[in-house]
Design an enzyme around this catalytic site. Structure first.
Site, PDB file in Angstrom:
ATOM      1  N   ASN A  44     -10.462  -4.633   2.092  1.00 53.64           N
ATOM      2  CA  ASN A  44      -9.500  -5.479   1.376  1.00 53.64           C
ATOM      3  C   ASN A  44      -8.841  -4.716   0.236  1.00 53.64           C
ATOM      4  OD1 ASN A  44     -11.349  -7.336   2.831  1.00 53.64           O
ATOM      5  ND2 ASN A  44     -10.081  -8.900   1.915  1.00 53.64           N
TER       6      ASN A  44
ATOM      7  N   ASN B 125       5.825  -3.459  17.618  1.00 52.67           N
ATOM      8  CA  ASN B 125       5.961  -2.721  16.356  1.00 52.67           C
ATOM      9  C   ASN B 125       4.813  -1.739  16.150  1.00 52.67           C
ATOM     10  OD1 ASN B 125       7.084  -1.985  13.891  1.00 52.67           O
ATOM     11  ND2 ASN B 125       5.972  -3.552  12.773  1.00 52.67           N
TER      12      ASN B 125
ATOM     13  N   GLY C  85       8.831  -4.979   3.167  1.00 54.48           N
ATOM     14  CA  GLY C  85       8.811  -4.239   1.910  1.00 54.48           C
ATOM     15  C   GLY C  85       9.996  -4.577   1.021  1.00 54.48           C
TER      16      GLY C  85
ATOM     17  N   TYR D 162      -3.512  -8.296  16.394  1.00 52.41           N
ATOM     18  CA  TYR D 162      -3.318  -7.349  15.291  1.00 52.41           C
ATOM     19  C   TYR D 162      -4.360  -6.232  15.367  1.00 52.41           C
ATOM     20  CZ  TYR D 162      -3.923  -5.402  10.621  1.00 52.41           C
ATOM     21  OH  TYR D 162      -4.090  -4.538   9.568  1.00 52.41           O
TER      22      TYR D 162
ATOM     23  N   LYS E 230      -3.888  -2.080  16.471  1.00 53.06           N
ATOM     24  CA  LYS E 230      -4.315  -0.949  15.643  1.00 53.06           C
ATOM     25  C   LYS E 230      -5.308  -0.065  16.400  1.00 53.06           C
ATOM     26  CE  LYS E 230      -2.403  -1.621  11.462  1.00 53.06           C
ATOM     27  NZ  LYS E 230      -1.755  -0.608  10.622  1.00 53.06           N
TER      28      LYS E 230
ATOM     29  N   ILE F 209     -10.610 -22.660  -0.871  1.00 51.81           N
ATOM     30  CA  ILE F 209     -11.807 -21.988  -0.368  1.00 51.81           C
ATOM     31  C   ILE F 209     -12.010 -22.467   1.067  1.00 51.81           C
ATOM     32  CG2 ILE F 209     -14.292 -21.662  -0.588  1.00 51.81           C
ATOM     33  CD1 ILE F 209     -14.059 -22.248  -3.554  1.00 51.81           C
TER      34      ILE F 209
ATOM     35  N   ILE G 148       0.834  -1.201   0.000  1.00 46.83           N
ATOM     36  CA  ILE G 148       0.000   0.000   0.000  1.00 46.83           C
ATOM     37  C   ILE G 148       0.870   1.253   0.000  1.00 46.83           C
ATOM     38  CG2 ILE G 148      -1.749   1.304   1.283  1.00 46.83           C
ATOM     39  CD1 ILE G 148      -2.777  -1.412   2.345  1.00 46.83           C
TER      40      ILE G 148
ATOM     41  N   ALA H 135       3.673  -1.475   9.724  1.00 45.11           N
ATOM     42  CA  ALA H 135       3.000  -2.276  10.747  1.00 45.11           C
ATOM     43  C   ALA H 135       3.218  -3.747  10.457  1.00 45.11           C
ATOM     44  CB  ALA H 135       1.501  -1.978  10.773  1.00 45.11           C
TER      45      ALA H 135
ATOM     46  N   LEU I  70      12.555  -2.615   5.503  1.00 48.11           N
ATOM     47  CA  LEU I  70      12.576  -3.649   4.462  1.00 48.11           C
ATOM     48  C   LEU I  70      12.390  -5.063   5.018  1.00 48.11           C
ATOM     49  CD1 LEU I  70      15.399  -2.344   2.069  1.00 48.11           C
ATOM     50  CD2 LEU I  70      12.934  -1.889   1.995  1.00 48.11           C
TER      51      LEU I  70
END
Length: 323
Positions: free
Chosen positions: A170, A92, A36, A141, A145, A205, A12, A75, A33
């Site tokens: 999403n 973090n 990322g 998680y 946040k 699935i 993102i 994050a 990194l």
């Protein structure tokens, strides 16, 4: 505007950096990194290899950059991992986040834009989900946040730090240059596209007995560029508060598989497996507040557009980023 972006080498963050630069902003990316990729950072941005575990490393990066705004994407984000290693997520997402907030105040930053998540809500009381729903996260998680959201509220009250926190649904799709390459891929669309890429024999699935039209989970997908555009709008003076970001519509797992088949021109076998614990049947955003207050209007709301851009990027980068 001079903008400091944490996590700008991630999925993102990389697209948001690209859009910031297109809009004429000066951008510094701070990223360790760990998740990322260096080659995911727009070449026009200044890059700082971050070491937030080192004392004053993050603080000094902010103070030396003298940003007018901070966009915070850095994050830890794997829900399953947060259930086995909660300390990593609180350290973090909360402790490093606190360091960033204090640096922002010390540097006189005027605007802080935070990458939050719909996981702060937990199982929703109603769908579409609006910002006034109770927040009852069911994993570390989401809890981490939510803790940072509360910290932002107090820093606004005490230090007058103006903030916008976006609760994502999403994120999906790609720009022409930047796309999705995670160390551990948990997102549905890139996992499905591994089949036509020849990297997997089938997709999975999880659960086919949900109370939905075809028995599979329904989720709200938002194009990564639409997500980035919301962040541009959040930089305007006076914009403040919490906003959901989604398309207000949902697609089932089977519908996403069918669209990936259509776009790729490949039959994609699917293996049916039991439900995963904690997966709600339907998660769809009510994003009217962002549309009304920020003037946000998604440009790519159709699933076909989202999947097409993702497929185009993955075809050009079948192994993701080179580094």
């Amino acid at each position: 505007m001079n903008v400091f972006v944490t996590g700008g080498a991630g999925y993102i963050g990389s697209v948001c950096v690209e859009e910031l630069i297109k809009a004429g902003h000066q951008v510094t990316v701070y990223d360790n990194l760990s998740e990322g990729h260096r080659s995911a950072v727009d070449s026009r941005a200044k890059f700082i290899l971050g070491h937030p575990e080192k004392e004053n490393d993050l603080r000094n990066a902010v103070l030396s950059t003298k940003p007018e705004a901070i966009l915070h994407f850095a994050a830890s984000t794997l829900v399953g991992e947060s259930m086995t290693d909660p300390g990593k997520y609180f350290h973090n997402n909360v402790c490093n986040g606190l360091t960033l907030l204090n640096a922002a105040v010390e540097a006189g930053v005027k605007k802080f834009v935070f990458s939050s998540t719909c996981a702060t809500y937990g199982p929703p009381d109603k769908v579409p989900m609006t910002e006034d729903l109770p927040q009852r996260p069911i994993n570390p998680y989401g809890e981490s946040k939510l803790m940072f959201e509360k910290m932002l509220n107090w820093y606004h009250q005490v230090h007058k730090l103006e903030f916008v926190a976006f609760r994502y649904f999403n994120a999906a799709g790609a720009s022409e240059q930047f796309g999705e390459h995670h160390r551990i891929e948990t997102h549905l669309i890139p996992n499905i596209l591994k089949v036509p890429l020849g990297q997997s024999k089938q997709c999975d699935i999880y659960g086919t007995d949900y109370p939905t039209p075809d028995g599979t989970c329904i989720r709200d997908y938002i194009h990564i560029i639409d997500l980035a555009q919301a962040h541009m709008l959040a930089l305007a003076p006076g914009k403040q508060g919490f906003y959901n970001l989604g398309n207000g519509d949902g697609y089932s797992v089977r519908q996403v598989i069918e669209m990936c088949e259509k776009v790729s021109g490949t039959k994609i076998p699917a293996i049916e497996k039991p439900r995963r614990p904690g997966d709600p049947p339907k998660l769809v955003a009510g994003a009217d507040k962002a549309i009304r207050e920020l003037g946000w209007k998604p440009q790519y709301p159709k699933l076909q557009d989202i999947v097409t851009t993702a497929w185009n990027w993955h075809k050009q980068h079948p192994n993701g980023y080179s580094d």
